[in-house]
Design a protein around this motif. Structure first.
Motif, PDB file in Angstrom:
ATOM      1  N   SER A 195      58.568  15.038  14.404  1.00  0.00           N
ATOM      2  CA  SER A 195      59.915  15.536  14.101  1.00  0.00           C
ATOM      3  C   SER A 195      60.676  15.924  15.355  1.00  0.00           C
ATOM      4  O   SER A 195      61.872  15.645  15.478  1.00  0.00           O
ATOM      5  CB  SER A 195      59.826  16.728  13.150  1.00  0.00           C
ATOM      6  N   ILE A 196      59.999  16.586  16.299  1.00  0.00           N
ATOM      7  CA  ILE A 196      60.684  17.043  17.511  1.00  0.00           C
ATOM      8  C   ILE A 196      60.514  16.057  18.669  1.00  0.00           C
ATOM      9  O   ILE A 196      60.830  16.384  19.812  1.00  0.00           O
ATOM     10  CB  ILE A 196      60.208  18.449  17.929  1.00  0.00           C
ATOM     11  N   ALA A 197      60.036  14.849  18.367  1.00  0.00           N
ATOM     12  CA  ALA A 197      59.799  13.839  19.408  1.00  0.00           C
ATOM     13  C   ALA A 197      61.024  13.548  20.265  1.00  0.00           C
ATOM     14  O   ALA A 197      60.901  13.414  21.493  1.00  0.00           O
ATOM     15  CB  ALA A 197      59.276  12.558  18.764  1.00  0.00           C
ATOM     16  N   PRO A 198      62.237  13.433  19.683  1.00  0.00           N
ATOM     17  CA  PRO A 198      63.413  13.163  20.531  1.00  0.00           C
ATOM     18  C   PRO A 198      63.679  14.262  21.560  1.00  0.00           C
ATOM     19  O   PRO A 198      64.208  13.985  22.644  1.00  0.00           O
ATOM     20  CB  PRO A 198      64.563  13.071  19.522  1.00  0.00           C
ATOM     21  N   PHE A 254      69.390  21.408  17.531  1.00  0.00           N
ATOM     22  CA  PHE A 254      70.492  21.861  16.676  1.00  0.00           C
ATOM     23  C   PHE A 254      71.836  21.734  17.391  1.00  0.00           C
ATOM     24  O   PHE A 254      72.845  21.363  16.785  1.00  0.00           O
ATOM     25  CB  PHE A 254      70.282  23.313  16.259  1.00  0.00           C
ATOM     26  N   PHE A 255      71.843  22.061  18.677  1.00  0.00           N
ATOM     27  CA  PHE A 255      73.085  22.020  19.457  1.00  0.00           C
ATOM     28  C   PHE A 255      73.669  20.610  19.489  1.00  0.00           C
ATOM     29  O   PHE A 255      74.859  20.408  19.215  1.00  0.00           O
ATOM     30  CB  PHE A 255      72.817  22.516  20.879  1.00  0.00           C
ATOM     31  N   PHE A 256      72.835  19.631  19.807  1.00  0.00           N
ATOM     32  CA  PHE A 256      73.327  18.247  19.868  1.00  0.00           C
ATOM     33  C   PHE A 256      73.640  17.706  18.475  1.00  0.00           C
ATOM     34  O   PHE A 256      74.563  16.889  18.320  1.00  0.00           O
ATOM     35  CB  PHE A 256      72.320  17.354  20.577  1.00  0.00           C
ATOM     36  N   SER A 257      72.906  18.159  17.470  1.00  0.00           N
ATOM     37  CA  SER A 257      73.226  17.766  16.092  1.00  0.00           C
ATOM     38  C   SER A 257      74.581  18.322  15.683  1.00  0.00           C
ATOM     39  O   SER A 257      75.381  17.633  15.027  1.00  0.00           O
ATOM     40  CB  SER A 257      72.150  18.281  15.132  1.00  0.00           C
ATOM     41  N   PHE A 258      74.857  19.573  16.069  1.00  0.00           N
ATOM     42  CA  PHE A 258      76.140  20.202  15.752  1.00  0.00           C
ATOM     43  C   PHE A 258      77.291  19.440  16.398  1.00  0.00           C
ATOM     44  O   PHE A 258      78.326  19.198  15.762  1.00  0.00           O
ATOM     45  CB  PHE A 258      76.145  21.656  16.228  1.00  0.00           C
ATOM     46  N   ILE A 259      77.119  19.055  17.665  1.00  0.00           N
ATOM     47  CA  ILE A 259      78.174  18.316  18.367  1.00  0.00           C
ATOM     48  C   ILE A 259      78.459  16.997  17.661  1.00  0.00           C
ATOM     49  O   ILE A 259      79.625  16.631  17.427  1.00  0.00           O
ATOM     50  CB  ILE A 259      77.761  18.065  19.829  1.00  0.00           C
ATOM     51  N   LEU A 261      75.662   3.251  35.915  1.00  0.00           N
ATOM     52  CA  LEU A 261      74.548   2.877  35.033  1.00  0.00           C
ATOM     53  C   LEU A 261      73.597   4.042  34.842  1.00  0.00           C
ATOM     54  O   LEU A 261      73.147   4.308  33.712  1.00  0.00           O
ATOM     55  CB  LEU A 261      73.801   1.675  35.613  1.00  0.00           C
ATOM     56  N   PHE A 262      73.309   4.754  35.932  1.00  0.00           N
ATOM     57  CA  PHE A 262      72.402   5.902  35.851  1.00  0.00           C
ATOM     58  C   PHE A 262      72.940   6.959  34.889  1.00  0.00           C
ATOM     59  O   PHE A 262      72.219   7.419  33.999  1.00  0.00           O
ATOM     60  CB  PHE A 262      72.206   6.520  37.241  1.00  0.00           C
ATOM     61  N   TYR A 263      74.209   7.333  35.061  1.00  0.00           N
ATOM     62  CA  TYR A 263      74.774   8.384  34.216  1.00  0.00           C
ATOM     63  C   TYR A 263      74.980   7.915  32.779  1.00  0.00           C
ATOM     64  O   TYR A 263      74.902   8.718  31.841  1.00  0.00           O
ATOM     65  CB  TYR A 263      76.074   8.915  34.817  1.00  0.00           C
ATOM     66  N   TYR A 264      75.215   6.631  32.595  1.00  0.00           N
ATOM     67  CA  TYR A 264      75.314   6.093  31.233  1.00  0.00           C
ATOM     68  C   TYR A 264      73.984   6.257  30.500  1.00  0.00           C
ATOM     69  O   TYR A 264      73.948   6.726  29.359  1.00  0.00           O
ATOM     70  CB  TYR A 264      75.714   4.617  31.257  1.00  0.00           C
ATOM     71  N   VAL A 265      72.894   5.885  31.158  1.00  0.00           N
ATOM     72  CA  VAL A 265      71.564   5.999  30.536  1.00  0.00           C
ATOM     73  C   VAL A 265      71.228   7.465  30.273  1.00  0.00           C
ATOM     74  O   VAL A 265      70.763   7.833  29.189  1.00  0.00           O
ATOM     75  CB  VAL A 265      70.487   5.348  31.435  1.00  0.00           C
ATOM     76  N   LEU A 266      71.471   8.315  31.265  1.00  0.00           N
ATOM     77  CA  LEU A 266      71.153   9.734  31.130  1.00  0.00           C
ATOM     78  C   LEU A 266      71.936  10.384  29.997  1.00  0.00           C
ATOM     79  O   LEU A 266      71.365  11.080  29.144  1.00  0.00           O
ATOM     80  CB  LEU A 266      71.436  10.455  32.445  1.00  0.00           C
ATOM     81  N   ILE A 267      73.252  10.157  29.955  1.00  0.00           N
ATOM     82  CA  ILE A 267      74.097  10.755  28.920  1.00  0.00           C
ATOM     83  C   ILE A 267      73.733  10.216  27.543  1.00  0.00           C
ATOM     84  O   ILE A 267      73.711  10.961  26.560  1.00  0.00           O
ATOM     85  CB  ILE A 267      75.591  10.507  29.238  1.00  0.00           C
ATOM     86  N   SER A 268      73.417   8.928  27.463  1.00  0.00           N
ATOM     87  CA  SER A 268      73.032   8.329  26.180  1.00  0.00           C
ATOM     88  C   SER A 268      71.786   8.997  25.618  1.00  0.00           C
ATOM     89  O   SER A 268      71.711   9.306  24.425  1.00  0.00           O
ATOM     90  CB  SER A 268      72.781   6.827  26.358  1.00  0.00           C
ATOM     91  N   ILE A 269      70.805   9.229  26.472  1.00  0.00           N
ATOM     92  CA  ILE A 269      69.562   9.863  26.028  1.00  0.00           C
ATOM     93  C   ILE A 269      69.812  11.308  25.607  1.00  0.00           C
ATOM     94  O   ILE A 269      69.360  11.755  24.545  1.00  0.00           O
ATOM     95  CB  ILE A 269      68.500   9.793  27.151  1.00  0.00           C
ATOM     96  N   VAL A 270      70.543  12.055  26.439  1.00  0.00           N
ATOM     97  CA  VAL A 270      70.785  13.478  26.168  1.00  0.00           C
ATOM     98  C   VAL A 270      71.575  13.673  24.873  1.00  0.00           C
ATOM     99  O   VAL A 270      71.275  14.573  24.075  1.00  0.00           O
ATOM    100  CB  VAL A 270      71.513  14.132  27.361  1.00  0.00           C
TER     101      VAL A 270
END
Length: 218
Positions: free
Chosen positions: A133-136, A50-55, A164-173
């Motif tokens: 549904s909660i797979a992500p 919900f938090f990331f959806s809200f953002i 590159l590391f932080y790009y991948v990490l932030i993209s996933i999160v």
């Protein structure tokens, strides 16, 4: 008298548990703690989604162009999001019918999607609905954990590997979110999954309540 004696011998032979023995064998405190532990874990995961959806929704509402730009830049996270749905749908026994990992043109607002059909009995379908549904959230947490604790030490060698590391990490999160459709589908099997997980936690003696109580006591 003989009948009563024979009945007693049958009960002893078959090892039948009487109601009084059942009460002594079931640890009701652990059972309650198991149920609470499951609810805590599921709530934490759902609240994170919900938090990331809200953002994302907040950004899309106040700065649509900026939000779209971020979504395009972090397309890797979108693909990870959809792959998570597809992977856990497949592993839980559902039939995956269509997968779009990333859509450049999306008038309906969906960056990607996974279509699947639940299979099996009511219990299996309930598990498939909730897990998919909660797979992500599940896969996002596991991927982030692996990246941070296993890949990060190797990625800190130069500026390019760090970026590159932080790009991948932030993209996933950023894409560890739950859509309205995810929530709608999840509700169809949530109660069954809570009961099954509580039973599993009980037999495995997984007790977060006591763990939290011991931690706060110290």
């Amino acid at each position: 008298m003989n009948d009563r004696f024979l009945l007693h011998n049958c009960i002893s032979t078959l090892n039948i548990i009487t109601p009084n023995e059942v009460n002594t064998k079931i640890n009701y405190t652990l059972l309650l703690h198991s149920l609470i532990s499951v609810i805590i874990i599921l709530l934490l995961g759902i609240c994170l989604g919900f938090f990331f959806s809200f953002i994302r929704n907040f950004a899309a509402k106040h700065n649509p162009m900026g939000a779209n730009l971020i979504n395009y830049i972090t397309f890797l996270g979108v693909m990870h999001h959809e792959l998570s749905h597809a992977l856990l749908a497949f592993l839980s026994g559902a039939k995956v019918t269509d997968v779009k990992l990333f859509r450049i043109h999306h008038n309906d607002g969906a960056l990607g999607y996974v279509a699947y059909a639940p299979k099996g009995n009511f219990i299996l379908q309930s598990i498939q609905k909730v897990v998919t549904s909660i797979a992500p959230i599940i896969c996002g947490f596991l991927s982030s954990y692996l990246l941070w604790f296993y890949i990060r030490p190797m990625a800190m060698e130069n500026i390019w590997s760090i970026c590159l590391f932080y790009y991948v990490l932030i993209s996933i999160v950023l894409h560890m979110s739950l859509s309205k459709q995810d929530i709608k589908v999840m509700k169809g099997g949530l109660l069954v999954v809570i009961v099954l997980m509580a039973i599993l936690f009980y037999f495995l003696k997984l007790d977060l309540v006591t763990l939290i109580q011991n931690y706060t006591a110290n």
